[in-house]
Design an enzyme around this catalytic site. Structure first.
Site, mmCIF file in Angstrom:
data_model
loop_
_atom_site.group_PDB
_atom_site.id
_atom_site.type_symbol
_atom_site.label_atom_id
_atom_site.label_comp_id
_atom_site.label_asym_id
_atom_site.label_seq_id
_atom_site.Cartn_x
_atom_site.Cartn_y
_atom_site.Cartn_z
ATOM 1 N N ASP A 1 0.842 -1.198 0.000
ATOM 2 C CA ASP A 1 0.000 0.000 0.000
ATOM 3 C C ASP A 1 0.874 1.243 0.000
ATOM 4 O OD1 ASP A 1 -2.758 -0.736 -0.093
ATOM 5 O OD2 ASP A 1 -2.550 -1.559 1.929
ATOM 6 N N ASP B 1 -10.286 -5.562 -1.517
ATOM 7 C CA ASP B 1 -9.293 -5.095 -0.546
ATOM 8 C C ASP B 1 -9.970 -4.441 0.647
ATOM 9 O OD1 ASP B 1 -7.226 -3.903 0.828
ATOM 10 O OD2 ASP B 1 -6.614 -2.557 -0.790
HETATM 11 O O1 LIG Z 1 -5.375 -0.048 3.784
HETATM 12 C C1 LIG Z 1 -6.235 -0.574 3.162
HETATM 13 C C2 LIG Z 1 -7.186 0.197 2.386
HETATM 14 O O2 LIG Z 1 -6.723 1.405 2.095
HETATM 15 C C3 LIG Z 1 -6.448 -2.004 3.109
HETATM 16 O O3 LIG Z 1 -7.679 -2.281 3.441
HETATM 17 C C4 LIG Z 1 -5.391 -2.914 3.634
HETATM 18 O O4 LIG Z 1 -4.508 -3.069 2.558
HETATM 19 C C5 LIG Z 1 -5.955 -4.233 4.000
HETATM 20 O O5 LIG Z 1 -5.930 -4.367 5.346
HETATM 21 P P1 LIG Z 1 -6.943 -5.267 6.183
HETATM 22 O O6 LIG Z 1 -6.961 -6.615 5.577
HETATM 23 O O7 LIG Z 1 -6.369 -5.245 7.563
HETATM 24 O O8 LIG Z 1 -8.295 -4.612 6.097
#
Ligand SMILES: O=C(CO)[C@H](O)[C@H](O)COP(=O)(O)O
Length: 781
Positions: free
Chosen positions: A582, A727
């Site tokens: 990210d 995501d």
């Molecule tokens: O940062 C994020 C969105 O911008 C994401 O949701 C992250 O990459 C995923 O994290 P998680 O599985 O803990 O929700």
């Protein structure tokens, strides 16, 4: 027969269709005109080229003919000046011969380059919208960028790069010089910057070499460029040494007008005045003494006309040319019959509404891939309806420009119009009615040639300077209030067309666009991005309808950053086909994370990891090369990001850049964006992966929002073989349902790196859930 002692000046107007020479006396009275037409080639949609040799040949013939029909002696010609279309760009060898056909002003091939120039962030962009843009594909820098990227051998070989105007002046005088007018309005040159040239911008774009190819000297309008060389004098049939005065862009020159008894040009040089120059295009040039910037207009360009006289600009790229196109299409030689038929049709054309963007839109949208349209047709409509609707659409386009200028604080107090459109009383009346302002028609319609002539007279010392006032208008077309009120309704229908049709235009442009060229892949990325490139080709790209993979992409946002390489190696070993990186800039999302250096280190330490980079940043186009070089294997950017702004054409260009560098191309959508936003890109095969956020972008550990599921399903129904990755908030409990909806890939941060189960359990568990969910997809065999 003119008296032998009298002196005369010649104004030359190098237009789109032809080059025209006019002989004038010093009171501005035209004695004669002669013109020579030349062809334009349209080698591809949106492209337009001319041969500079045609301009030069036409110039010689036109000047000789004009002098002969004026019945004056060549020795009576004191000076001449040339204006030309703007910005028609030509690359020259050391002798001043063109290395390839010139890119005509209306050539829109450099739309992708224009977007990159707009995104370069340099202070030289400040002249348009205070830096917010736009940058048009018509302009110098995008065109040269296209040349360097698409025909690098021509760019390398070019000793000079300039405009039509400068090409002609070089051949007339042997002096290599640019016009302050053109350079200010189309080359990002500024009298307000030390040195004038946009050096920083060129450096950012890797175009420093252009500084040595552009003319080193810049001269203001009316300055002496030099005297005719022997060869030029022979070519024009004039004495050697006749003074050549600096000209500029045709329309700007058309604004200039002499004083005392004048009648040269339009005389639009006072604040509040607006000149409308009509020909194959419409150009709207407003005069102001204030420097300000606003959305949807070009400029204000300081000192572009005369010192202290600033220009605000609007324009429509295809007006007379669209009308002529229709006339030819219906097999008419002239406009009489069509005008008669259009006059018999009521305003609004019984529902036929056209969009005048046949060669893109200059302002207020600055959209190179917008196109013309004729809508609302029924079997009851005839030629007159369509012809009138075309005329009306052009008037509506002008009104939209005026409306934009008014919104930015510039209200044209008068519109002085010249050029071909003035020959149509019907068209002029529609213009006045639609905009509810009087349209002042000049006695002389060939304003650019006349303006050039007055510059010649000043350069020859026949006048002390360019006078500031005079109005010799002979006809005013008054608006009709009732018709104006009626046109307001039709104007609304016109304004609704572009937003409605834009997605289709952009989808078509994306579909028609070509594959990336070798020039799209700089060396640096070729060297360092090799590995990611190979991975990109092997992992996840769906070609020929091959089966999708069930992919888990653990988000390193939840990893231990002090042992990042160890954590990444661990999840890869556990079966993670991708690793989600990210990249947040703290602007597009409220969190600041990592950038290319970390990607580079990770790639070095865990070369087997497929680095699935998700850019939540503004201007993702600024990072594509760096990330490719760092080892990024998938470059995913947001369609909503400033710099992309939902523009499928821009997004497609960026996808192609990413793919050209060996990465997969992904497009991400925030929870608010409907999946249709990427349909055109997916349909055009520009995208490998669509990422749908199921939480607000920015932080891990959020709760999954099921609102994403219908979006996943809609996308999967439409595109069975594209990667769809979801995501945010993915757990071992919900992964199956997300996959059932249509996702074949899932990002999981907390669940993999900080969940109840270790990665060795979580990753295979998620893969299994995806596989099971996919097994429930409807089969299409
Ligand atoms: O940062 C994020 C969105 O911008 C994401 O949701 C992250 O990459 C995923 O994290 P998680 O599985 O803990 O929700």
């Amino acid at each position: 027969m003119a008296s032998m002692e009298k002196k005369y000046v010649i104004g030359v107007d190098g237009g789109t269709e032809s080059i025209r020479a006019g002989v004038f006396d010093l009171a501005g009275t035209p004695l004669s005109f002669a013109s020579v037409a030349y062809p334009t080639a349209f080698p591809a949609p949106g492209w337009a080229e001319q041969d500079p040799a045609d301009w030069w040949a036409g110039l010689g013939t036109a000047v000789r003919q004009a002098v002969a029909s004026a019945s004056i002696q060549p020795c009576q010609v004191a000076a001449l000046s040339v204006d030309s279309t703007c910005c028609t760009v030509v690359a020259l060898d050391a002798r001043g011969q063109a290395l390839r056909p010139a890119l005509l002003w209306m050539d829109m091939r450099s739309a992708a380059q224009a977007a990159r120039v707009a995104a370069c962030g340099d202070e030289a962009l400040g002249v348009n919208g205070g830096g917010a843009g736009p940058v048009s594909a018509e302009w110098m820098v995008p065109k040269v960028l296209w040349l360097r990227e698409s025909e690098p051998e021509v760019f390398e070989a070019a000793a000079g790069v300039c405009e039509y105007q400068d090409f002609v002046n070089f051949h007339l005088t042997g002096r290599w010089v640019a016009s302050l007018n053109n350079a200010s309005i189309r080359w990002h040159y500024s009298t307000r910057r030390a040195g004038g040239w946009p050096e920083g911008m060129l450096r950012t774009l890797g175009l420093e070499a252009l500084l040595h190819k552009w003319p080193a000297e810049v001269l203001p309008l009316g300055a002496v460029v030099g005297g005719l060389t022997a060869a030029a004098a022979e070519h024009l049939g004039l004495p050697q040494g006749v003074v050549v005065a600096q000209g500029g862009a045709d329309a700007d020159i058309g604004m200039v007008r002499s004083g005392g008894g004048g009648g040269i040009g339009l005389g639009v040089i006072r604040p509040g005045q607006l000149a409308l120059l009509t020909g194959s295009s419409h150009l709207h040039l407003g005069v102001t003494d204030q420097v300000f910037h606003g959305k949807g207009m070009w400029g204000v360009y300081p000192d572009a006309l005369l010192p202290g006289v600033h220009v605000v600009e609007g324009g429509q790229t295809s007006t007379g040319s669209a009308v002529a196109w229709y006339r030819r299409l219906v097999g008419e030689e002239g406009y009489e019959a069509l005008n008669r038929e259009a006059e018999a049709v009521a305003p609004g054309c019984e529902g036929v509404v056209c969009l005048d963007h046949f060669q893109g839109n200059r302002t207020p949208h600055t959209d190179a891939v917008s196109r013309g349209a004729i809508t609302g047709l029924t079997l009851a409509h005839g030629r007159g309806h369509v012809f009138r609707a075309l005329l009306e659409s052009i008037c509506f386009g002008t009104e939209h420009i005026f409306e934009t200028m008014r919104a930015n604080g510039y209200a044209p107090a008068s519109v002085t119009v010249a050029g071909g459109a003035t020959r149509s009383p019907l068209w002029m009346q529609i213009h006045a009615d639609v905009s509810n302002v009087p349209f002042i028609l000049t006695k002389v319609s060939d304003a650019p040639a006349l303006g050039a002539a007055i510059l010649a007279a000043v350069a020859a010392g026949l006048y002390p300077d360019v006078p500031t006032a005079c109005s010799h208008m002979d006809r005013v077309v008054q608006p009709d209030p009732q018709r104006h009120a009626e046109y307001r309704r039709h104007y609304r229908a016109y304004k609704a067309l572009y937003p409605a049709l834009k997605p289709g235009f952009h989808a078509a442009a994306a579909a028609a666009s070509q594959a990336p060229t070798a020039a799209d892949a700089p060396d640096v990325a070729q060297k360092q991005g090799q590995q990611g490139q190979e991975q990109g080709q092997q992992q996840g790209r769906q070609q020929d309808g091959a089966d999708l993979h069930s992919i888990v992409s653990p988000s390193i946002l939840s990893a231990d950053f002090s042992s990042l390489a160890r954590d990444v190696a661990r999840v890869v070993a556990a079966g993670a086909e991708w690793v989600h990186v990210d990249i947040f800039d703290g602007v597009f999302v409220p969190n600041l994370t990592i950038g290319p250096p970390v990607v580079k280190s990770l790639h070095k330490s865990v070369p087997q990891a497929f680095l699935d980079c998700h850019l939540c940043v503004v201007h993702p186009e600024n990072y594509v090369e760096d990330l490719a070089a760092a080892g990024c294997a998938q470059f995913t950017f947001h369609i909503e990001a400033p710099g992309i702004d939902f523009c499928c054409h821009t997004a497609a260009a960026l996808c192609r850049r990413a793919r050209g560098l060996g990465m997969l191309a992904g497009i991400a959508l925030t929870p608010e964006t409907a999946p249709d936003a990427v349909f055109p890109l997916c349909a055009a095969g520009e995208v490998d992966t669509v990422l749908l956020l199921s939480v607000r972008a920015g932080f891990g550990g959020q709760k999954f929002q099921p609102g994403v599921l219908p979006k996943v399903a809609a996308l999967r129904r439409a595109f069975p073989v594209i990667n769809i990755i979801v995501d945010g908030g993915i757990t071992l409990d919900n992964a199956g349902s997300v996959a059932r909806a249509g996702a074949n890939a899932l990002v999981a941060g907390t669940t993999v790196f900080a969940g109840k189960e270790p990665p060795e359990v979580a990753v295979p568990g998620l893969v299994r859930q995806i596989a099971e969910g996919r097994a429930a997809w409807p089969r299409c065999d």
